[in-house]
Design an enzyme around this catalytic site. Structure first.
Site, PDB file in Angstrom:
ATOM      1  N   TYR A  15       2.674  -2.982  13.333  1.00  0.00           N
ATOM      2  CA  TYR A  15       2.129  -4.345  13.395  1.00  0.00           C
ATOM      3  C   TYR A  15       3.196  -5.421  13.246  1.00  0.00           C
ATOM      4  O   TYR A  15       4.336  -5.133  12.948  1.00  0.00           O
ATOM      5  CB  TYR A  15       0.936  -4.559  12.469  1.00  0.00           C
ATOM      6  CG  TYR A  15       1.053  -4.315  10.985  1.00  0.00           C
ATOM      7  CD1 TYR A  15      -0.122  -4.185  10.242  1.00  0.00           C
ATOM      8  CD2 TYR A  15       2.253  -4.245  10.300  1.00  0.00           C
ATOM      9  CE1 TYR A  15      -0.085  -3.982   8.872  1.00  0.00           C
ATOM     10  CE2 TYR A  15       2.300  -4.040   8.941  1.00  0.00           C
ATOM     11  CZ  TYR A  15       1.133  -3.914   8.222  1.00  0.00           C
ATOM     12  OH  TYR A  15       1.179  -3.723   6.870  1.00  0.00           O
ATOM     13  N   GLU A  16       2.798  -6.664  13.540  1.00  0.00           N
ATOM     14  CA  GLU A  16       3.716  -7.803  13.710  1.00  0.00           C
ATOM     15  C   GLU A  16       4.656  -7.584  14.897  1.00  0.00           C
ATOM     16  O   GLU A  16       5.786  -8.069  14.918  1.00  0.00           O
ATOM     17  CB  GLU A  16       4.535  -8.050  12.433  1.00  0.00           C
ATOM     18  CG  GLU A  16       3.713  -8.257  11.182  1.00  0.00           C
ATOM     19  CD  GLU A  16       2.820  -9.484  11.218  1.00  0.00           C
ATOM     20  OE1 GLU A  16       2.964 -10.303  12.137  1.00  0.00           O
ATOM     21  OE2 GLU A  16       1.971  -9.627  10.324  1.00  0.00           O
ATOM     22  N   GLY A  17       4.167  -6.868  15.906  1.00  0.00           N
ATOM     23  CA  GLY A  17       4.975  -6.519  17.069  1.00  0.00           C
ATOM     24  C   GLY A  17       5.685  -5.212  16.801  1.00  0.00           C
ATOM     25  O   GLY A  17       6.354  -5.051  15.782  1.00  0.00           O
TER      26      GLY A  17
END
Length: 601
Positions: A408-410
């Site tokens: 997550y968060e890219g």
């Protein structure tokens, strides 16, 4: 004031081409008394409310996650980054990082709930909302009366965030939008009061953000809780919107500005995610040290075995490096925000631009620290042996919780490519001079190398020279790649990944060296021998990674004489004059850990 700050603050990405002095970076040893008190109060909350009830999180006690979040709100921990006029504490960026760091050590479930609420649940309104929106929503979010969630990801829109299909249709009377679509992997969905929802209006190129109150009677429904590998008590659901009516005044920022909101939210989320992985590493390392000291095999504690001591040393070194780089970047961001505010920029705009300035460093940190926490927990399991594989020990849950951090968060793959891509864009805009230094490296490759014996009498003299040479490796590889592929470079992802790993190791190693040099000057070299050993150990490993990834990158686009010349340059730039005794470095670090029975740096 602004001019003074501007002179001392390195711009985002400039670490690659500008020498940084140790006096100009912030380190954890520089925390103020107020920050140390905040750290201690957060640790007390974590030990009492979270760590002591870790089993409840592992048994998917979502209600306990929610109640713990309310207690955090009562203590003011949910409003650390929120300006005082909206019910928060209005603390600086370093302080918000510190809270995110220490509140995240006990369990990934609470860490995720906290990060989703304070970051992507609250921050978009704080930074992009109108005055009316901020007054209406932010105080409730800061106090924990309400909780926030962020609805961006869809079944067909993950890393490609702007490809979402959720639609927003304006009513005939122009008073509200009807939102219809499906969102997935929504953290805090099960107990949130308000969503930040991204939808497309008509055939707009970019999505638009909306503030949507969670009212099931307004066309909002959810699937059951997702059953996940880790972060088990973090509420994660699919959310469905079926002609959900949203007043026009609840549009967040301007029409079509949603993609920009999403990307800037991710920049902040990335560096905060790095912080959220730090105390997890400290606790896992401490747990592994304690177990190694207590576990007797062959009539001695396993902490006396070289194989175990090597693992402990590497775990501590990576945690120390992560701290060094994370707080260096956090203070750079804080100083940039202060500089913009001193020029008369609003706090909203100053914070947005301050974080955006260091988007490269945010991506670097997200990748490096998320991978280190996974490695740390994996080695923690190994040190515990068969017991580490059991749910009765904390290592198993730490490993599972750590796994999501690389997604997550890219994803880390996306962030690797972003870091190099953003640096090249900055160079093209003239914000970072890469061309001049890259041309100097080319000239150096064509010239005769110096055979003078360098002076290594000062602490880290050789190490600083190696850092400077590693920067030349990046400029050589990335500069030649840009010349060869130009705007088509994006299509060569494996090359970008190799260049990114070089960039990451440069920033992490340099941050660790600078922190330790500053510490040695303040306390004396004899008092920080273990930290010196960690800085040298991290750099040694970084050099190996740069050498490996440099060869991969060069071989992917260069042939013949060009390839031979670049490989010779790579060999020159990754060469030690005095190769460190890595075994002795690890032994020194481990000796301190074992004696202190915890991570003690």
């Amino acid at each position: 004031m602004a001019d003074t700050i501007e002179k001392n603050v390195t711009r985002g990405g400039q670490f690659l081409v500008k020498e940084t002095k140790c006096e100009d970076i912030f380190t954890p040893e520089d925390f103020s008394e107020e920050q140390l008190m905040m750290r201690d109060s957060v640790k007390e909350f974590v030990d009492k409310e979270l760590w002591a009830h870790k089993d409840r999180f592992e048994k998917k006690d979502y209600a306990y996650t929610e109640s713990s979040m309310r207690k955090a709100g009562e203590l003011g921990l949910l409003g650390v980054a929120v300006p005082e006029e909206y019910g928060g504490l209005g603390m600086g960026f370093v302080s918000t990082m510190l809270v995110c760091d220490y509140i995240s050590g006990a369990t990934g479930s609470f860490s995720t709930a906290f990060g989703a609420h304070t970051g992507i649940g609250t921050m978009p309104i704080t930074l992009y909302g109108t005055e009316e929106q901020k007054k209406k929503y932010v105080p409730k979010l800061a106090s924990g009366e309400w909780f926030g969630a962020y609805c961006l990801t869809e079944p067909g829109a993950g890393s490609d965030a702007n490809s979402g299909k959720t639609k927003a249709v304006l009513s005939e009377d122009g008073k509200y939008y009807s939102i219809t679509g499906q969102k997935m992997w929504i953290s805090n969905a099960g107990f949130c009061s308000v969503f930040i929802v991204f939808a497309r209006i008509g055939d707009d190129k970019n999505i638009t953000g909306f503030i949507v109150e969670n009212d099931p009677s307004n066309g909002i429904s959810m699937n059951e809780e997702e059953h996940k590998l880790g972060i088990r008590a973090s509420s994660t659901r699919q959310v469905f919107f079926n002609e959900t009516k949203v007043p026009v005044e609840n549009m967040l920022s301007e029409r079509g500005n949603g993609f920009k909101i999403a990307m800037n939210a991710l920049n902040v989320g990335r560096i905060k995610l790095a912080a959220a992985c730090l105390d997890a590493q400290r606790r896992v390392t401490s747990g592994a040290v304690k177990y190694a000291n207590e576990r007797i095999q062959f009539n001695t504690s396993i902490s006396s075995f070289g194989a175990i001591r090597a693992k402990l040393a590497e775990m501590a070194t990576n945690a120390y490096a992560g701290e060094s780089a994370s707080y260096r970047a956090a203070k750079d961001i804080e100083d940039r925000i202060a500089a913009r505010e001193a020029e008369g920029t609003s706090h909203q705009e100053a914070e947005l631009k301050g974080v955006e300035e260091y988007a490269i460093e945010c991506s670097i940190l997200k990748v490096a620290v998320s991978e280190d926490v996974q490695s740390c927990s994996d080695e923690g399991i190994q040190i515990f042996g068969g017991m580490g594989f059991s749910e009765d020990t904390p290592m198993e849950s730490a490993w599972r919780d750590a796994r999501i951090a690389r997604i997550y968060e890219g994803t880390n793959e996306i962030n690797r490519m972003l870091s190099v891509g953003m640096l090249i864009k900055k160079a093209m805009k003239g914000h970072v001079d890469l061309l001049g230094p890259a041309m100097k490296v080319q000239e150096e490759l064509m010239g005769i190398p110096s055979f003078d014996t360098p002076d290594f009498s000062e602490l880290f003299a050789e190490e600083k020279g190696i850092i400077a040479n590693l920067k030349k490796v990046f400029l050589m590889v990335a500069g030649s790649a840009v010349q060869k592929y130009g705007p088509e470079l994006d299509a060569h992802q494996q090359l970008l990944m190799a260049a990114s790993d070089i960039l990451i190791e440069i920033y992490m190693a340099e941050s660790t060296i600078l922190r330790t040099e500053k510490l040695a000057k303040a306390q004396g070299e004899d008092k920080v021998q273990e930290q010196i050993a960690m800085a040298k150990l991290y750099l040694y490993k970084a050099v190996d990674i740069v050498n490996l990834r440099g060869k991969e990158g060069i071989a992917s686009f260069a042939e013949g004489d060009e390839q031979r010349m670049m490989l010779m340059g790579l060999k020159r730039f990754t060469k030690y004059t005095n190769l460190p005794n890595v075994v002795a470095l690890r032994e020194k670090i481990a000796e301190k850990l074992v004696a202190e029975n915890s991570y003690c740096f």
